[in-house]
Design a protein around this motif. Sequence first.
Motif, PDB file in Angstrom:
ATOM      1  N   SER A 173       0.845  -1.195   0.000  1.00 54.16           N
ATOM      2  CA  SER A 173       0.000   0.000   0.000  1.00 54.16           C
ATOM      3  C   SER A 173       0.877   1.239   0.000  1.00 54.16           C
ATOM      4  N   PHE A 174       0.243   2.384  -0.263  1.00 56.72           N
ATOM      5  CA  PHE A 174       0.980   3.645  -0.264  1.00 56.72           C
ATOM      6  C   PHE A 174       1.632   3.909   1.090  1.00 56.72           C
ATOM      7  N   HIS A 175       0.940   3.572   2.156  1.00 53.51           N
ATOM      8  CA  HIS A 175       1.448   3.855   3.490  1.00 53.51           C
ATOM      9  C   HIS A 175       2.543   2.882   3.931  1.00 53.51           C
ATOM     10  N   ASN A 176       2.862   1.909   3.097  1.00 57.68           N
ATOM     11  CA  ASN A 176       3.963   0.995   3.412  1.00 57.68           C
ATOM     12  C   ASN A 176       5.123   1.125   2.425  1.00 57.68           C
ATOM     13  N   LEU A 177       5.185   2.258   1.724  1.00 59.18           N
ATOM     14  CA  LEU A 177       6.279   2.462   0.776  1.00 59.18           C
ATOM     15  C   LEU A 177       7.642   2.476   1.466  1.00 59.18           C
ATOM     16  N   THR A 178       7.696   2.988   2.686  1.00 56.98           N
ATOM     17  CA  THR A 178       8.974   2.997   3.405  1.00 56.98           C
ATOM     18  C   THR A 178       9.412   1.572   3.727  1.00 56.98           C
ATOM     19  N   LEU A 179       8.467   0.694   4.051  1.00 54.67           N
ATOM     20  CA  LEU A 179       8.818  -0.711   4.269  1.00 54.67           C
ATOM     21  C   LEU A 179       9.400  -1.319   2.994  1.00 54.67           C
ATOM     22  N   LYS A 180       8.842  -0.935   1.864  1.00 57.70           N
ATOM     23  CA  LYS A 180       9.339  -1.443   0.578  1.00 57.70           C
ATOM     24  C   LYS A 180      10.751  -0.921   0.299  1.00 57.70           C
ATOM     25  N   LEU A 181      11.013   0.318   0.679  1.00 54.18           N
ATOM     26  CA  LEU A 181      12.358   0.869   0.504  1.00 54.18           C
ATOM     27  C   LEU A 181      13.365   0.146   1.392  1.00 54.18           C
ATOM     28  N   ILE A 182      13.009  -0.078   2.639  1.00 52.22           N
ATOM     29  CA  ILE A 182      13.901  -0.792   3.558  1.00 52.22           C
ATOM     30  C   ILE A 182      14.167  -2.201   3.044  1.00 52.22           C
ATOM     31  N   MET A 183      13.145  -2.845   2.511  1.00 57.22           N
ATOM     32  CA  MET A 183      13.324  -4.176   1.947  1.00 57.22           C
ATOM     33  C   MET A 183      14.386  -4.163   0.850  1.00 57.22           C
ATOM     34  N   GLN A 184      14.381  -3.138   0.012  1.00 58.57           N
ATOM     35  CA  GLN A 184      15.342  -3.064  -1.085  1.00 58.57           C
ATOM     36  C   GLN A 184      16.777  -2.967  -0.565  1.00 58.57           C
ATOM     37  N   PHE A 185      16.989  -2.115   0.418  1.00 56.33           N
ATOM     38  CA  PHE A 185      18.354  -1.962   0.943  1.00 56.33           C
ATOM     39  C   PHE A 185      18.783  -3.195   1.738  1.00 56.33           C
ATOM     40  N   ARG A 186      17.840  -3.812   2.416  1.00 54.91           N
ATOM     41  CA  ARG A 186      18.177  -5.038   3.147  1.00 54.91           C
ATOM     42  C   ARG A 186      18.586  -6.141   2.175  1.00 54.91           C
ATOM     43  N   TRP A 187      17.808  -6.314   1.100  1.00 52.26           N
ATOM     44  CA  TRP A 187      18.111  -7.346   0.118  1.00 52.26           C
ATOM     45  C   TRP A 187      19.449  -7.068  -0.573  1.00 52.26           C
ATOM     46  N   THR A 188      19.691  -5.815  -0.896  1.00 55.46           N
ATOM     47  CA  THR A 188      20.957  -5.429  -1.526  1.00 55.46           C
ATOM     48  C   THR A 188      22.130  -5.759  -0.618  1.00 55.46           C
ATOM     49  N   HIS A 189      22.016  -5.426   0.656  1.00 54.58           N
ATOM     50  CA  HIS A 189      23.088  -5.699   1.613  1.00 54.58           C
ATOM     51  C   HIS A 189      23.361  -7.195   1.712  1.00 54.58           C
ATOM     52  N   SER A 190      22.305  -8.003   1.683  1.00 49.62           N
ATOM     53  CA  SER A 190      22.456  -9.443   1.879  1.00 49.62           C
ATOM     54  C   SER A 190      22.884 -10.184   0.621  1.00 49.62           C
ATOM     55  N   HIS A 191      22.447  -9.709  -0.565  1.00 50.31           N
ATOM     56  CA  HIS A 191      22.605 -10.527  -1.766  1.00 50.31           C
ATOM     57  C   HIS A 191      23.301  -9.842  -2.942  1.00 50.31           C
ATOM     58  N   CYS A 192      23.513  -8.529  -2.868  1.00 54.07           N
ATOM     59  CA  CYS A 192      24.125  -7.852  -4.026  1.00 54.07           C
ATOM     60  C   CYS A 192      24.964  -6.664  -3.585  1.00 54.07           C
ATOM     61  N   ALA A 193      25.663  -6.823  -2.477  1.00 59.23           N
ATOM     62  CA  ALA A 193      26.442  -5.716  -1.911  1.00 59.23           C
ATOM     63  C   ALA A 193      27.602  -5.304  -2.815  1.00 59.23           C
ATOM     64  N   HIS A 194      28.003  -6.184  -3.744  1.00 60.36           N
ATOM     65  CA  HIS A 194      29.139  -5.867  -4.613  1.00 60.36           C
ATOM     66  C   HIS A 194      28.737  -5.038  -5.835  1.00 60.36           C
ATOM     67  N   ALA A 195      27.440  -4.789  -6.032  1.00 55.36           N
ATOM     68  CA  ALA A 195      27.009  -3.945  -7.150  1.00 55.36           C
ATOM     69  C   ALA A 195      27.608  -2.555  -7.000  1.00 55.36           C
ATOM     70  N   ARG A 196      28.123  -2.029  -8.101  1.00 55.61           N
ATOM     71  CA  ARG A 196      28.787  -0.718  -8.026  1.00 55.61           C
ATOM     72  C   ARG A 196      27.791   0.420  -7.786  1.00 55.61           C
ATOM     73  N   PHE A 197      26.558   0.254  -8.279  1.00 59.96           N
ATOM     74  CA  PHE A 197      25.530   1.282  -8.085  1.00 59.96           C
ATOM     75  C   PHE A 197      24.194   0.606  -7.787  1.00 59.96           C
ATOM     76  N   PHE A 198      23.344   1.346  -7.079  1.00 65.42           N
ATOM     77  CA  PHE A 198      21.996   0.895  -6.736  1.00 65.42           C
ATOM     78  C   PHE A 198      21.021   1.962  -7.201  1.00 65.42           C
ATOM     79  N   MET A 199      19.907   1.525  -7.804  1.00 66.38           N
ATOM     80  CA  MET A 199      18.872   2.467  -8.238  1.00 66.38           C
ATOM     81  C   MET A 199      17.511   1.949  -7.810  1.00 66.38           C
ATOM     82  N   THR A 200      16.636   2.853  -7.407  1.00 61.99           N
ATOM     83  CA  THR A 200      15.243   2.516  -7.158  1.00 61.99           C
ATOM     84  C   THR A 200      14.384   3.409  -8.035  1.00 61.99           C
ATOM     85  N   ALA A 201      13.301   2.847  -8.582  1.00 61.82           N
ATOM     86  CA  ALA A 201      12.463   3.583  -9.522  1.00 61.82           C
ATOM     87  C   ALA A 201      11.031   3.102  -9.435  1.00 61.82           C
ATOM     88  N   ASP A 202      10.087   3.963  -9.841  1.00 63.28           N
ATOM     89  CA  ASP A 202       8.678   3.592  -9.924  1.00 63.28           C
ATOM     90  C   ASP A 202       8.445   2.724 -11.161  1.00 63.28           C
TER      91      ASP A 202
END
Length: 387
Positions: A173-202
Amino acid sequence: MFVNFRRIRKCQCVQLMTTCLVLSVVMVCWEQLDNSVVSHVKSYSYRYLVNRFSYINKSLTIPREQARSFSNFRYLLDHPDKCSGKDVLLLLFVKTSPENIERRNAIRSTWGNETYIQGALGVTVKVVFALGALQTNSEEPSWSKRSRVGFQAELIQEDRLHGDLIQQDFLDSFHNLTLKLIMQFRWTHSHCAHARFFMTADDDIFVHMPNLVSYLLDLSSRGITDFWIGRVHRGAPPIRSKDSKYYVSHEMYQWLSYPDYTAGAGYVVSGDVADKIYHATLTLNASIYIDDVFMGICANAIGVSPQEHVYFSGEGKAPYHWCIYERMMTSHGHVEDIHDLWEAATNPEVKQSASGLMGRLYCTAVKMALLCKPYSYNTYPCKAAFS
């Protein structure tokens, strides 16, 4: 000297009526004026005169155990090996809703096509979709629960076909967008920390992938760190009107101004910043549901400031013209037109036509006409015409 008293009285009457009209308009619009003009004046004063955002960090810092409640959701769909063994230039998370399968398919077949990117651009870009769940509750009728279960089965089938959905068990939901953002950074840290750049987009954004890849390769060759770029909002005040979608109460955020942040439509950070943001989420209260603002709060806590790029979009669409495509990074609000835009924007003739002295002069004139109109709210600012 003859004085026409009747004309004087008539003028005074007109002046009185005009004054009453102006006062009436001001009284009717006062709340709106107070919410927009006054709040922006207060915000900019706080931003540029006081500028003590360290208070914000202290007020929102919470124990780690409490902070983990914003990220401790089980994965319903996951691909932990997505980045394994690969030199990933960019990990790109697309924020999407479960029902937006047509948008996801459009992205997979245009700018988010990993096979095209690898073959035509010679780099590895991993594109994944971040989504929550269509949850049920005990008060729902049984037919509604069954339909939601069936919809989740469709998502599972979609993921088996494409292997790119990252889903956690929180309400999408719209009111859980921050949870979705945290999920992205958590997943990146755990599974793709070696990526040179990170992007989030609609999922209604258009990314000019050839331009973006070229830009990021140049940055990578120079060893850029502490990097965060997009469409920057500076000195933005919290919206206190309860009628607004973006309403934020004083209890949720008590300060007059948000730290600087980039529009959530699309922004890029370097890998080191993505890792720092993840650790910041482990100590900050994420109850504020505006995800791009929360990103600004996290970045402020780690001492990283956003940089403006004139060809990253905010809320609007870029004008349709090949002179715009030549420098375009992102444009917002594309769904039905995404295939046509992809074909037009990546046409090799675009770069050829915009090259040389005459091509550059022509495109400068065109972009001035498209971007520098008075009261224009196009995607890119007027200064983009000269860059």
